[in-house]
Design a protein around this motif. Structure first.
Motif, mmCIF file in Angstrom:
data_model
loop_
_atom_site.group_PDB
_atom_site.id
_atom_site.type_symbol
_atom_site.label_atom_id
_atom_site.label_comp_id
_atom_site.label_asym_id
_atom_site.label_seq_id
_atom_site.Cartn_x
_atom_site.Cartn_y
_atom_site.Cartn_z
ATOM 1 N N ALA A 148 1.309 -1.179 -0.337
ATOM 2 C CA ALA A 148 -0.663 0.142 -0.105
ATOM 3 C C ALA A 148 0.911 1.180 0.205
ATOM 4 O O ALA A 148 0.364 2.192 -0.866
ATOM 5 N N LEU A 149 1.557 1.337 0.988
ATOM 6 C CA LEU A 149 2.710 2.763 0.995
ATOM 7 C C LEU A 149 3.344 2.528 -0.890
ATOM 8 O O LEU A 149 3.288 3.707 -0.693
ATOM 9 N N SER A 150 3.416 1.215 -0.786
ATOM 10 C CA SER A 150 4.271 2.337 -2.831
ATOM 11 C C SER A 150 3.580 2.320 -3.493
ATOM 12 O O SER A 150 3.607 2.065 -4.491
ATOM 13 N N ALA A 151 2.655 1.768 -3.559
ATOM 14 C CA ALA A 151 1.072 1.901 -4.776
ATOM 15 C C ALA A 151 0.841 4.015 -4.031
ATOM 16 O O ALA A 151 0.742 4.817 -5.149
ATOM 17 N N ILE A 152 0.840 4.218 -2.540
ATOM 18 C CA ILE A 152 0.649 5.503 -2.595
ATOM 19 C C ILE A 152 1.379 6.240 -3.370
ATOM 20 O O ILE A 152 1.294 7.899 -3.772
ATOM 21 N N ALA A 153 3.076 5.702 -2.932
ATOM 22 C CA ALA A 153 4.155 6.509 -3.851
ATOM 23 C C ALA A 153 4.075 6.848 -4.511
ATOM 24 O O ALA A 153 3.832 7.288 -5.232
ATOM 25 N N GLN A 154 3.075 5.724 -6.026
ATOM 26 C CA GLN A 154 3.554 5.417 -7.066
ATOM 27 C C GLN A 154 1.889 6.910 -7.318
ATOM 28 O O GLN A 154 2.184 7.693 -8.671
ATOM 29 N N GLN A 155 1.740 6.861 -6.827
ATOM 30 C CA GLN A 155 -0.205 7.788 -7.038
ATOM 31 C C GLN A 155 -0.451 8.057 -5.610
ATOM 32 O O GLN A 155 -1.910 7.201 -5.326
ATOM 33 N N PRO A 156 0.722 9.106 -5.481
ATOM 34 C CA PRO A 156 -0.190 10.084 -4.672
ATOM 35 C C PRO A 156 -2.094 10.502 -4.446
ATOM 36 O O PRO A 156 -2.797 10.836 -3.471
ATOM 37 N N ASP A 157 -2.515 10.610 -6.305
ATOM 38 C CA ASP A 157 -3.801 11.680 -6.433
ATOM 39 C C ASP A 157 -4.784 9.845 -5.613
ATOM 40 O O ASP A 157 -6.123 10.385 -5.211
ATOM 41 N N GLU A 158 -4.621 8.529 -5.286
ATOM 42 C CA GLU A 158 -4.873 7.774 -4.877
ATOM 43 C C GLU A 158 -5.170 7.410 -3.303
ATOM 44 O O GLU A 158 -5.480 6.249 -2.986
ATOM 45 N N ALA A 159 -4.323 8.092 -2.907
ATOM 46 C CA ALA A 159 -3.883 7.471 -1.320
ATOM 47 C C ALA A 159 -5.574 7.035 -0.698
ATOM 48 O O ALA A 159 -5.152 6.523 0.317
ATOM 49 N N THR A 160 -6.738 8.034 -0.214
ATOM 50 C CA THR A 160 -7.870 7.920 0.167
ATOM 51 C C THR A 160 -8.841 6.079 -0.031
ATOM 52 O O THR A 160 -8.826 5.478 0.647
ATOM 53 N N THR A 161 -8.653 6.735 -1.584
ATOM 54 C CA THR A 161 -9.334 4.963 -1.955
ATOM 55 C C THR A 161 -8.275 3.891 -1.477
ATOM 56 O O THR A 161 -8.197 2.443 -1.290
ATOM 57 N N ILE A 162 -7.301 4.066 -1.771
ATOM 58 C CA ILE A 162 -5.842 2.728 -1.449
ATOM 59 C C ILE A 162 -6.112 2.577 0.009
ATOM 60 O O ILE A 162 -5.574 1.797 0.176
ATOM 61 N N THR A 163 -5.751 3.727 1.087
ATOM 62 C CA THR A 163 -5.702 3.696 2.936
ATOM 63 C C THR A 163 -7.037 2.747 2.999
ATOM 64 O O THR A 163 -7.343 2.155 3.122
ATOM 65 N N ARG A 164 -8.261 2.971 2.455
ATOM 66 C CA ARG A 164 -9.587 2.370 2.358
ATOM 67 C C ARG A 164 -9.329 1.314 2.565
ATOM 68 O O ARG A 164 -10.049 -0.099 3.135
ATOM 69 N N THR A 165 -9.097 0.464 1.282
ATOM 70 C CA THR A 165 -8.926 -0.980 0.887
ATOM 71 C C THR A 165 -7.625 -1.364 1.337
ATOM 72 O O THR A 165 -8.301 -2.038 2.146
ATOM 73 N N LEU A 166 -7.191 -0.210 1.982
ATOM 74 C CA LEU A 166 -5.333 -1.130 3.198
ATOM 75 C C LEU A 166 -5.940 -1.590 4.439
ATOM 76 O O LEU A 166 -6.213 -2.600 4.875
#
Length: 92
Positions: free
Chosen positions: A37-55
């Motif tokens: 998840a941290l790697s995905a947030i680093a690559q796509q900061p705009d999708e941080a809320t979606t990634i965090t919720r899914t995490l």
């Protein structure tokens, strides 16, 4: 050693084994999920809320396995189903 001691010893051993092995998998899974998840947030900061919720939903699912192991461990120690069978077979 009588049967009561053997059942108690086996219950405590099985309880320790259950909680020990049952917590290793979820801990490794949560660590891997967090790293991805941290790697995905680093690559796509705009999708941080979606990634965090899914995490968080995924972590809750993974953590439920450790909670089930904890519940089985507590049942083996405090509400062992073999105690009644042992008491009936010994005539007590």
């Amino acid at each position: 050693m009588d049967n009561t001691g053997l059942v108690a010893m086996a219950s405590i051993f099985a309880s320790g084994l259950t909680i020990g092995l049952g917590s290793i998998g979820p801990a490794l899974g949560e660590g891997r999920a967090l790293a991805q998840a941290l790697s995905a947030i680093a690559q796509q900061p705009d999708e941080a809320t979606t990634i965090t919720r899914t995490l968080f939903v995924g972590m809750a699912m993974v953590e439920s396995t450790a909670i089930y192991c904890f519940v089985v461990s507590m049942i083996l120690i405090f509400a062992n189903p073999f105690w009644n069978q042992l008491a009936q077979s010994s005539g007590g």
